[in-house]
Scaffold this motif. Structure first.
Motif, PDB file in Angstrom:
ATOM      1  N   GLU A  54       0.825  -1.206   0.000  1.00 14.42           N
ATOM      2  CA  GLU A  54       0.000   0.000   0.000  1.00 14.42           C
ATOM      3  C   GLU A  54       0.859   1.255   0.000  1.00 14.42           C
ATOM      4  N   GLU A  55       2.012   1.214   0.677  1.00 13.92           N
ATOM      5  CA  GLU A  55       2.899   2.383   0.691  1.00 13.92           C
ATOM      6  C   GLU A  55       3.467   2.653  -0.693  1.00 13.92           C
ATOM      7  N   GLN A  56       3.839   1.599  -1.413  1.00 15.89           N
ATOM      8  CA  GLN A  56       4.361   1.772  -2.765  1.00 15.89           C
ATOM      9  C   GLN A  56       3.288   2.349  -3.688  1.00 15.89           C
ATOM     10  N   LYS A  57       2.065   1.869  -3.557  1.00 19.58           N
ATOM     11  CA  LYS A  57       0.972   2.398  -4.368  1.00 19.58           C
ATOM     12  C   LYS A  57       0.700   3.860  -4.039  1.00 19.58           C
ATOM     13  N   MET A  58       0.794   4.216  -2.758  1.00 19.88           N
ATOM     14  CA  MET A  58       0.551   5.597  -2.343  1.00 19.88           C
ATOM     15  C   MET A  58       1.641   6.525  -2.904  1.00 19.88           C
ATOM     16  N   VAL A  59       2.896   6.077  -2.863  1.00 20.89           N
ATOM     17  CA  VAL A  59       3.996   6.882  -3.407  1.00 20.89           C
ATOM     18  C   VAL A  59       3.846   7.019  -4.918  1.00 20.89           C
ATOM     19  N   GLU A  60       3.455   5.961  -5.605  1.00 21.34           N
ATOM     20  CA  GLU A  60       3.221   6.035  -7.048  1.00 21.34           C
ATOM     21  C   GLU A  60       2.107   7.022  -7.386  1.00 21.34           C
ATOM     22  N   ARG A  61       1.017   6.979  -6.627  1.00 24.89           N
ATOM     23  CA  ARG A  61      -0.084   7.912  -6.869  1.00 24.89           C
ATOM     24  C   ARG A  61       0.360   9.351  -6.637  1.00 24.89           C
ATOM     25  N   ALA A  62       1.158   9.560  -5.598  1.00 29.21           N
ATOM     26  CA  ALA A  62       1.635  10.921  -5.306  1.00 29.21           C
ATOM     27  C   ALA A  62       2.571  11.429  -6.402  1.00 29.21           C
ATOM     28  N   MET A  63       3.441  10.553  -6.901  1.00 29.09           N
ATOM     29  CA  MET A  63       4.400  10.981  -7.920  1.00 29.09           C
ATOM     30  C   MET A  63       3.734  11.165  -9.280  1.00 29.09           C
ATOM     31  N   GLU A  64       2.596  10.561  -9.511  1.00 31.20           N
ATOM     32  CA  GLU A  64       1.882  10.716 -10.776  1.00 31.20           C
ATOM     33  C   GLU A  64       0.825  11.817 -10.715  1.00 31.20           C
TER      34      GLU A  64
END
Length: 191
Positions: A54-64
């Motif tokens: 979930e943390e990786q998905k959250m960081v991906e969403r933030a960077m996109e």
């Protein structure tokens, strides 16, 4: 028929194989009888990737996100603009020039001060243009739901028009066309 022997008798010699025809081979490799394969890296011996946390998905969403892209373009524009401003000030012969006394040679401190002022001025301008373009491109891409050359042309027109509009309607139209054409050329070159 009773005298015909089976093609391969146990212990007996095998009949010779017919020669492989090149055209038959081509039909199976590139012709109509070719069967497409599903691209699966795991089937080719690739390393399967574990599911994302979930943390990786959250960081991906933030960077996109559009906000992150705008901030990143703003910082990149500031750095690039500052470097460009310092470079242009370094090759300008009028840096540190005093119009009251044209024969006086400027000191190193005066030249460095002028270089810093021009660098900051260019950095701010590049940062604003970078943030405007990146933000509008991201918003246009989100609205259209496509990622193609039209997004950069539309956002180039919006950015150029907004910058040029401060000087009047004609300058806004010219800015729109100029930025849109430049965005299309850069997008064509990079894709």
């Amino acid at each position: 028929m009773a005298g015909a022997q089976p093609p391969s008798a146990p212990g007996g010699p095998e009949p010779p194989q017919p020669p492989l025809q090149y055209s038959l081979l081509l039909q199976h490799l590139v012709g109509e009888q070719r069967r497409p394969r599903a691209w699966d890296p795991a089937a080719l011996g690739g390393i399967p990737s574990p599911p994302k946390s979930e943390e990786q998905k959250m960081v991906e969403r933030a960077m996109e996100s559009c906000a992150f892209k705008a901030v990143l373009s703003c910082v990149g524009g500031f750095v690039l603009g500052g470097a460009f401003g310092i470079f242009t000030a370094g090759i300008d012969t009028n840096v540190g020039f005093d119009p009251k006394d044209p024969y006086r040679t400027p000191t190193a401190k005066e030249v460095l001060k002028d270089m810093g002022q021009r660098g900051i001025s260019y950095a701010k301008n590049f940062a604003i243009v970078g943030a405007m373009f990146s933000c509008t491109e991201c918003l246009v891409e989100s609205y259209r739901g496509k990622s193609d050359w039209k997004n950069s042309v539309i956002s180039g027109c919006i950015t150029g028009g907004a910058i040029g509009f401060r000087a009047g309607l004609k300058a806004g139209v010219i800015g729109c066309g100029g930025f849109a054409a430049f965005s299309a050329a850069i997008d064509y070159y990079l894709r």
